[in-house]
Design a protein around this motif. Structure first.
Motif, mmCIF file in Angstrom:
data_model
loop_
_atom_site.group_PDB
_atom_site.id
_atom_site.type_symbol
_atom_site.label_atom_id
_atom_site.label_comp_id
_atom_site.label_asym_id
_atom_site.label_seq_id
_atom_site.Cartn_x
_atom_site.Cartn_y
_atom_site.Cartn_z
ATOM 1 N N LEU A 1 -14.025 -4.398 -1.024
ATOM 2 C CA LEU A 1 -12.714 -4.089 -0.439
ATOM 3 C C LEU A 1 -11.875 -3.268 -1.401
ATOM 4 N N ASP A 2 -11.787 -3.681 -2.658
ATOM 5 C CA ASP A 2 -10.920 -2.982 -3.610
ATOM 6 C C ASP A 2 -11.394 -1.557 -3.863
ATOM 7 N N LYS A 3 -12.709 -1.385 -4.037
ATOM 8 C CA LYS A 3 -13.243 -0.039 -4.282
ATOM 9 C C LYS A 3 -13.044 0.868 -3.067
ATOM 10 N N THR A 4 -13.252 0.327 -1.871
ATOM 11 C CA THR A 4 -13.091 1.129 -0.657
ATOM 12 C C THR A 4 -11.633 1.507 -0.451
ATOM 13 N N LEU A 5 -10.737 0.562 -0.653
ATOM 14 C CA LEU A 5 -9.304 0.836 -0.505
ATOM 15 C C LEU A 5 -8.853 1.881 -1.523
ATOM 16 N N GLU A 6 -9.311 1.754 -2.748
ATOM 17 C CA GLU A 6 -8.954 2.718 -3.783
ATOM 18 C C GLU A 6 -9.459 4.123 -3.428
ATOM 19 N N TRP A 7 -10.678 4.229 -2.917
ATOM 20 C CA TRP A 7 -11.221 5.520 -2.534
ATOM 21 C C TRP A 7 -10.441 6.132 -1.381
ATOM 22 N N LEU A 8 -10.082 5.313 -0.380
ATOM 23 C CA LEU A 8 -9.333 5.816 0.756
ATOM 24 C C LEU A 8 -7.959 6.332 0.322
ATOM 25 N N LEU A 9 -7.308 5.615 -0.603
ATOM 26 C CA LEU A 9 -5.992 6.055 -1.075
ATOM 27 C C LEU A 9 -6.113 7.320 -1.921
ATOM 28 N N GLN A 10 -7.158 7.440 -2.739
ATOM 29 C CA GLN A 10 -7.350 8.659 -3.533
ATOM 30 C C GLN A 10 -7.667 9.864 -2.647
ATOM 31 N N THR A 11 -8.367 9.607 -1.535
ATOM 32 C CA THR A 11 -8.699 10.694 -0.617
ATOM 33 C C THR A 11 -7.464 11.195 0.111
ATOM 34 N N GLY A 12 -6.460 10.370 0.237
ATOM 35 C CA GLY A 12 -5.213 10.796 0.859
ATOM 36 C C GLY A 12 -4.836 10.050 2.121
ATOM 37 N N PHE A 13 -5.644 9.074 2.486
ATOM 38 C CA PHE A 13 -5.333 8.309 3.691
ATOM 39 C C PHE A 13 -4.279 7.298 3.353
ATOM 40 N N ALA B 1 1.891 0.547 8.784
ATOM 41 C CA ALA B 1 1.582 1.472 7.697
ATOM 42 C C ALA B 1 0.598 0.894 6.684
ATOM 43 N N GLN B 2 -0.317 0.060 7.144
ATOM 44 C CA GLN B 2 -1.369 -0.482 6.283
ATOM 45 C C GLN B 2 -2.662 0.288 6.541
ATOM 46 N N VAL B 3 -3.524 0.308 5.532
ATOM 47 C CA VAL B 3 -4.831 0.927 5.703
ATOM 48 C C VAL B 3 -5.702 -0.042 6.516
ATOM 49 N N PRO B 4 -6.387 0.410 7.569
ATOM 50 C CA PRO B 4 -7.127 -0.501 8.448
ATOM 51 C C PRO B 4 -8.483 -0.910 7.865
ATOM 52 N N ILE B 5 -8.454 -1.655 6.790
ATOM 53 C CA ILE B 5 -9.669 -2.141 6.147
ATOM 54 C C ILE B 5 -9.553 -3.654 6.046
ATOM 55 N N TYR B 6 -10.615 -4.349 6.445
ATOM 56 C CA TYR B 6 -10.563 -5.807 6.552
ATOM 57 C C TYR B 6 -11.801 -6.439 5.941
ATOM 58 N N ARG B 7 -11.637 -7.642 5.418
ATOM 59 C CA ARG B 7 -12.737 -8.424 4.851
ATOM 60 C C ARG B 7 -13.084 -9.528 5.838
ATOM 61 N N LYS B 8 -14.374 -9.644 6.149
ATOM 62 C CA LYS B 8 -14.825 -10.665 7.097
ATOM 63 C C LYS B 8 -15.913 -11.499 6.431
ATOM 64 N N VAL C 1 0.872 -1.173 0.000
ATOM 65 C CA VAL C 1 0.000 0.000 0.000
ATOM 66 C C VAL C 1 0.911 1.226 0.000
ATOM 67 N N PRO C 2 0.709 2.134 -0.947
ATOM 68 C CA PRO C 2 1.583 3.314 -0.990
ATOM 69 C C PRO C 2 1.392 4.189 0.244
ATOM 70 N N PRO C 3 2.392 4.990 0.578
ATOM 71 C CA PRO C 3 2.253 5.869 1.749
ATOM 72 C C PRO C 3 1.189 6.928 1.510
ATOM 73 N N PRO C 4 0.702 7.554 2.578
ATOM 74 C CA PRO C 4 -0.341 8.565 2.404
ATOM 75 C C PRO C 4 0.156 9.736 1.546
ATOM 76 N N THR C 5 -0.757 10.268 0.736
ATOM 77 C CA THR C 5 -0.384 11.372 -0.154
ATOM 78 C C THR C 5 -0.527 12.721 0.526
ATOM 79 N N LYS C 6 -1.312 12.799 1.605
ATOM 80 C CA LYS C 6 -1.506 14.050 2.333
ATOM 81 C C LYS C 6 -1.043 13.871 3.771
#
Length: 174
Positions: free
Chosen positions: A162-174, A102-109, A78-83
């Motif tokens: 999961l993929d869409k949420t992770l992509e949105w979080l990374l685009q937002t800057g988290f 340094a991972q995004v805290p998103i999990y699949r259950k 996961v790339p580092p935060p952009t902001k």
């Protein structure tokens, strides 16, 4: 014959051990029995009642599973935060903190035997309800499919997003 031999040995054990001449005379008397040698070997094999250690135990219930050492436990990079945190706090009323690794805290259950999938988003600070609304708009989901857990304050999303949420979080800057 085997029964008589074992009984004779049991009754005459002490005198035979103490007097070697009796031991040889008993062997000569029983020399006509061809099963004496096999009887002692058979008796020893049956007397232990232990499983053969060279035989591996076979469990028919074990399925072909991937051994724990060969299971992939690492998550993709996961790339580092952009902001920075200051930029995120200034632009948004909420922030999603990263894990210590340094991972995004998103999990699949997976629930209900793997039939139902829920995405869980953790480590949220700030206005969680606003994040739920922004996620519903960004992922084009209905509001009833995204839930804020009142006990743990985690966001739960129905479905495998999961993929869409992770992509949105990374685009937002988290």
């Amino acid at each position: 014959m085997r029964f008589l031999l074992s009984r004779a040995l049991a009754q005459w054990r002490q005198p035979i051990v103490q007097n070697p001449s009796l031991r040889t005379s008993l062997i000569q008397r029983c020399a006509f029995l061809p099963t004496i040698q096999t009887a002692s070997a058979t008796f020893r094999a049956q007397a232990t009642y232990k499983a053969n250690p060279t035989d591996a135990p076979v469990n028919p219930n074990i399925k072909d599973k991937i051994p724990e050492k060969k299971r992939i436990l690492k998550r993709p990079f996961v790339p580092p935060p952009t902001k920075t945190e200051e930029e995120l706090i200034a632009s948004l009323p909420y922030i999603v903190r990263r894990t210590p690794y340094a991972q995004v805290p998103i999990y699949r259950k997976f629930m209900s035997g793997g039939n139902r999938c829920i995405i869980i988003l953790k480590k949220i600070d700030g206005d969680r309800r606003r994040l739920v609304e922004d996620l519903a708009v960004a992922l084009s989901l209905e509001r009833r499919d995204i839930r804020l857990n009142p006990t743990t304050q985690h966001i739960e999303i129905k479905g495998n997003h999961l993929d869409k949420t992770l992509e949105w979080l990374l685009q937002t800057g988290f």
